[in-house]
Scaffold this active site. Structure first.
Site, PDB file in Angstrom:
ATOM      1  N   ASP A 149     -40.573 -54.734  94.358  1.00 44.47           N
ATOM      2  CA  ASP A 149     -40.152 -56.414  94.104  1.00 44.47           C
ATOM      3  C   ASP A 149     -39.739 -56.194  92.103  1.00 44.47           C
ATOM      4  OD1 ASP A 149     -41.232 -57.809  96.288  1.00 44.47           O
ATOM      5  OD2 ASP A 149     -43.330 -57.226  95.114  1.00 44.47           O
ATOM      6  N   ASP A 167     -39.017 -61.030 100.672  1.00 50.04           N
ATOM      7  CA  ASP A 167     -40.025 -62.200 100.311  1.00 50.04           C
ATOM      8  C   ASP A 167     -39.729 -63.613 100.419  1.00 50.04           C
ATOM      9  OD1 ASP A 167     -42.109 -59.780  99.661  1.00 50.04           O
ATOM     10  OD2 ASP A 167     -41.409 -60.537  97.809  1.00 50.04           O
TER      11      ASP A 167
END
Length: 191
Positions: A149, A167
């Site tokens: 991330d 995501d």
């Protein structure tokens, strides 16, 4: 045993589209109407997600640089997510890592079956986002041991969780499916 019953079993007439010499259909069964669209969205999502992760890890060297400030509301910062969404249920061991990997793969397969039955382009695109996002994060888990991330959004002291393109695609896919669930006729009737 098969030969013994060959004379008493009636022979089925071969359809015209099957060659007697090959026993293979000349034309394959066509894919469902929106299946290719969903697969294209999934493939594009997966490629963009993996390319962006490669870029921030190896070209921008986010591991060595720490945080890169782009705007008052947007930074790049590396977070290796060993859990599921929002870092919930972190799995530091190998068993947890592969269980989460298996869940992502199973979800992708289920979405793929659902995609074959998609009745609209909207649903196909939403499912494509879900498939591409789930596979992108599954690849991270298999290769990196955790999901990479790196996008950090913030404003006025509020910081959103750190996420990646996979995501964002998953969220877009869920929103698309929810929109169709809540307002099913909005997408099917002309304005």
């Amino acid at each position: 045993m098969r030969r013994r019953f060959a004379n008493i079993m009636p022979r089925a007439k071969q359809p015209d589209n099957i060659r007697a010499s090959e026993g293979v259909e000349e034309s394959a069964t066509p894919l469902p109407r929106f299946f290719r669209l969903g697969l294209a969205v999934a493939a594009i999502t997966l490629v963009l997600d993996q390319a962006s992760k490669y870029f921030v890890l190896y070209e921008l060297d986010l591991i060595g640089r720490g945080r890169i400030y782009f705007a008052p509301f947007f930074d790049l910062v590396l977070a290796m997510n060993r859990g599921i969404s929002y870092g919930l249920f972190p799995q530091d061991g190998e068993v947890g890592r592969w269980v989460l990997f298996a869940i992502k793969i199973a979800a992708s397969i289920l979405f793929l079956f659902w995609l074959r039955r998609a009745g609209s382009a909207w649903i196909a695109v939403a499912l494509g986002f879900l498939i591409g996002g789930a596979l992108g994060n599954a690849i991270d888990r298999a290769v990196q041991g955790a999901v990479v991330d790196f996008v950090s959004l913030h404003a006025g002291g509020f910081r959103w969780y750190i996420f990646n393109l996979a995501d964002a695609a998953i969220v877009a896919g869920v929103i698309g499916l929810l929109y169709d669930l809540v307002w099913p006729k909005a997408l099917k009737s002309p304005p």
